[in-house]
Design a protein around this motif. Structure first.
Motif, PDB file in Angstrom:
ATOM      1  N   TYR A  83       3.372   0.558  10.863  1.00 26.40           N
ATOM      2  CA  TYR A  83       2.986  -0.786  10.420  1.00 26.40           C
ATOM      3  C   TYR A  83       2.556  -1.640  11.613  1.00 26.40           C
ATOM      4  CZ  TYR A  83       3.653  -5.444   8.304  1.00 26.40           C
ATOM      5  OH  TYR A  83       3.483  -6.729   7.857  1.00 26.40           O
ATOM      6  N   THR A  84       3.377  -1.670  12.665  1.00 23.58           N
ATOM      7  CA  THR A  84       3.054  -2.453  13.856  1.00 23.58           C
ATOM      8  C   THR A  84       1.805  -1.916  14.534  1.00 23.58           C
ATOM      9  OG1 THR A  84       5.391  -2.993  14.217  1.00 23.58           O
ATOM     10  CG2 THR A  84       3.911  -3.216  16.104  1.00 23.58           C
ATOM     11  N   TRP A  85       1.710  -0.605  14.609  1.00 27.33           N
ATOM     12  CA  TRP A  85       0.577   0.041  15.279  1.00 27.33           C
ATOM     13  C   TRP A  85      -0.741  -0.288  14.589  1.00 27.33           C
ATOM     14  CZ3 TRP A  85      -2.389   4.601  13.846  1.00 27.33           C
ATOM     15  CH2 TRP A  85      -3.149   5.142  14.897  1.00 27.33           C
ATOM     16  N   VAL A  86      -0.775  -0.152  13.266  1.00 25.18           N
ATOM     17  CA  VAL A  86      -2.025  -0.394  12.545  1.00 25.18           C
ATOM     18  C   VAL A  86      -2.341  -1.892  12.508  1.00 25.18           C
ATOM     19  CG1 VAL A  86      -1.179  -0.655  10.159  1.00 25.18           C
ATOM     20  CG2 VAL A  86      -3.374   0.448  10.581  1.00 25.18           C
ATOM     21  N   TYR A  87      -1.313  -2.740  12.513  1.00 19.60           N
ATOM     22  CA  TYR A  87      -1.526  -4.186  12.588  1.00 19.60           C
ATOM     23  C   TYR A  87      -2.188  -4.553  13.910  1.00 19.60           C
ATOM     24  CZ  TYR A  87       0.078  -7.434   8.987  1.00 19.60           C
ATOM     25  OH  TYR A  87       0.161  -8.235   7.882  1.00 19.60           O
ATOM     26  N   ARG A  88      -1.756  -3.881  14.979  1.00 19.65           N
ATOM     27  CA  ARG A  88      -2.339  -4.157  16.295  1.00 19.65           C
ATOM     28  C   ARG A  88      -3.824  -3.792  16.300  1.00 19.65           C
ATOM     29  NH1 ARG A  88       0.847  -1.058  19.652  1.00 19.65           N
ATOM     30  NH2 ARG A  88       2.389  -2.732  19.630  1.00 19.65           N
ATOM     31  N   ILE A  89      -4.152  -2.671  15.674  1.00 17.68           N
ATOM     32  CA  ILE A  89      -5.556  -2.268  15.584  1.00 17.68           C
ATOM     33  C   ILE A  89      -6.346  -3.304  14.792  1.00 17.68           C
ATOM     34  CG2 ILE A  89      -7.166  -0.546  14.662  1.00 17.68           C
ATOM     35  CD1 ILE A  89      -5.005   1.571  15.149  1.00 17.68           C
ATOM     36  N   ALA A  90      -5.818  -3.717  13.644  1.00 20.67           N
ATOM     37  CA  ALA A  90      -6.501  -4.697  12.799  1.00 20.67           C
ATOM     38  C   ALA A  90      -6.682  -6.024  13.531  1.00 20.67           C
ATOM     39  CB  ALA A  90      -5.713  -4.919  11.509  1.00 20.67           C
ATOM     40  N   THR A  91      -5.678  -6.405  14.292  1.00 15.67           N
ATOM     41  CA  THR A  91      -5.752  -7.650  15.059  1.00 15.67           C
ATOM     42  C   THR A  91      -6.874  -7.584  16.086  1.00 15.67           C
ATOM     43  OG1 THR A  91      -3.389  -8.096  14.791  1.00 15.67           O
ATOM     44  CG2 THR A  91      -4.495  -9.147  16.643  1.00 15.67           C
ATOM     45  N   ASN A  92      -6.949  -6.484  16.817  1.00 11.71           N
ATOM     46  CA  ASN A  92      -7.989  -6.336  17.836  1.00 11.71           C
ATOM     47  C   ASN A  92      -9.386  -6.297  17.217  1.00 11.71           C
ATOM     48  OD1 ASN A  92      -6.165  -6.300  19.972  1.00 11.71           O
ATOM     49  ND2 ASN A  92      -5.894  -4.083  19.872  1.00 11.71           N
ATOM     50  N   VAL A  93      -9.510  -5.614  16.088  1.00 12.40           N
ATOM     51  CA  VAL A  93     -10.808  -5.553  15.413  1.00 12.40           C
ATOM     52  C   VAL A  93     -11.210  -6.945  14.923  1.00 12.40           C
ATOM     53  CG1 VAL A  93     -12.083  -4.609  13.450  1.00 12.40           C
ATOM     54  CG2 VAL A  93     -10.542  -3.135  14.744  1.00 12.40           C
ATOM     55  N   SER A  94     -10.249  -7.682  14.376  1.00  9.90           N
ATOM     56  CA  SER A  94     -10.529  -9.042  13.903  1.00  9.90           C
ATOM     57  C   SER A  94     -10.962  -9.941  15.057  1.00  9.90           C
ATOM     58  CB  SER A  94      -9.285  -9.638  13.228  1.00  9.90           C
ATOM     59  OG  SER A  94      -8.945  -8.923  12.063  1.00  9.90           O
ATOM     60  N   LEU A  95     -10.285  -9.819  16.190  1.00  9.15           N
ATOM     61  CA  LEU A  95     -10.648 -10.621  17.360  1.00  9.15           C
ATOM     62  C   LEU A  95     -12.044 -10.264  17.857  1.00  9.15           C
ATOM     63  CD1 LEU A  95      -7.286 -10.674  19.358  1.00  9.15           C
ATOM     64  CD2 LEU A  95      -8.349 -12.566  18.120  1.00  9.15           C
ATOM     65  N   ASP A  96     -12.392  -8.986  17.791  1.00  7.22           N
ATOM     66  CA  ASP A  96     -13.739  -8.568  18.185  1.00  7.22           C
ATOM     67  C   ASP A  96     -14.784  -9.243  17.299  1.00  7.22           C
ATOM     68  OD1 ASP A  96     -12.862  -6.971  20.228  1.00  7.22           O
ATOM     69  OD2 ASP A  96     -12.903  -5.114  19.058  1.00  7.22           O
TER      70      ASP A  96
END
Length: 206
Positions: A83-96
């Motif tokens: 959950y934390t791992w995939v949230y981190r990916i989603a966060t970075n993609v959103s910031l991009d």
């Protein structure tokens, strides 16, 4: 006490079950990965939508997030929850996606709320039934307040906005937010404090 033990046992079972799914997915089991996606798809879509305020971009972030997760799954080492791992990916993609914008556009429609929360009654139907929104003057005031808040959010830095979104829209604890950011709970707390101060100052002077 018995209820607490049952909840603890359930969490352990769910954790073991997810670990098995991850291992199966790492060995090439597409169905196992699809089950992982189904467990977290709404949370990721909701995060992307709140970060971007746009349905189409939220879908793009959703797809890109799980594509990146699938391609990187072999490197997942169980040092954090999936959950934390995939949230981190989603966060970075959103910031991009936010960085690619020249301006933030956060027009959230009634239809998008219905789409993001299919189990709820349509927002426009709920609002139409309330005295507050059936009053034209109050409705106008509510719209003005919403616009001011959206403008205020634009004054935040990317990380301040991220922490504010994760805390107040997603309801995550600061410890988890810190993990998602690859930082600490104290750092997340500092970003949240600065974000709150900026928003309060902005809204006080408008």
């Amino acid at each position: 006490m018995e209820a607490i033990l049952k909840r603890t046992a359930q969490r352990v079972h769910e954790s073991d079950d997810e670990k098995l799914l991850i291992e199966q997915a790492q060995n090439g089991d597409r169905e196992a990965f699809e089950q992982l996606v189904r467990r977290h798809d709404r949370d990721i879509l909701r995060l992307a939508f709140h970060m971007l305020g746009n349905r189409e971009e939220a879908r793009e972030v959703f797809q890109e997030t799980f594509l990146k997760a699938y391609r990187s799954l072999s490197r997942f080492r169980f040092e954090s929850s999936f959950y934390t791992w995939v949230y981190r990916i989603a966060t970075n993609v959103s910031l991009d996606h936010l960085r690619k914008r020249q301006t933030l556009k956060e027009e959230i429609s009634y239809e998008s709320d219905t789409e993001m929360n299919p189990d709820r009654p349509a927002l426009k139907e709920t609002l139409a039934a309330t005295t507050y929104y059936s009053n034209p003057e109050r409705r106008l005031y509510g719209k003005e307040v919403g616009e001011k808040i959206r403008e205020a959010l634009k004054t935040l830095s990317e990380k301040e906005r991220l922490v504010f979104e994760l805390r107040h829209y997603q309801g995550l604890r600061l410890k988890m937010i810190g993990e998602i950011m690859g930082s600490t709970e104290e750092t997340a707390k500092n970003y949240l404090f600065r974000a709150t101060q900026k928003l309060r100052a902005y809204l006080t002077h408008v």
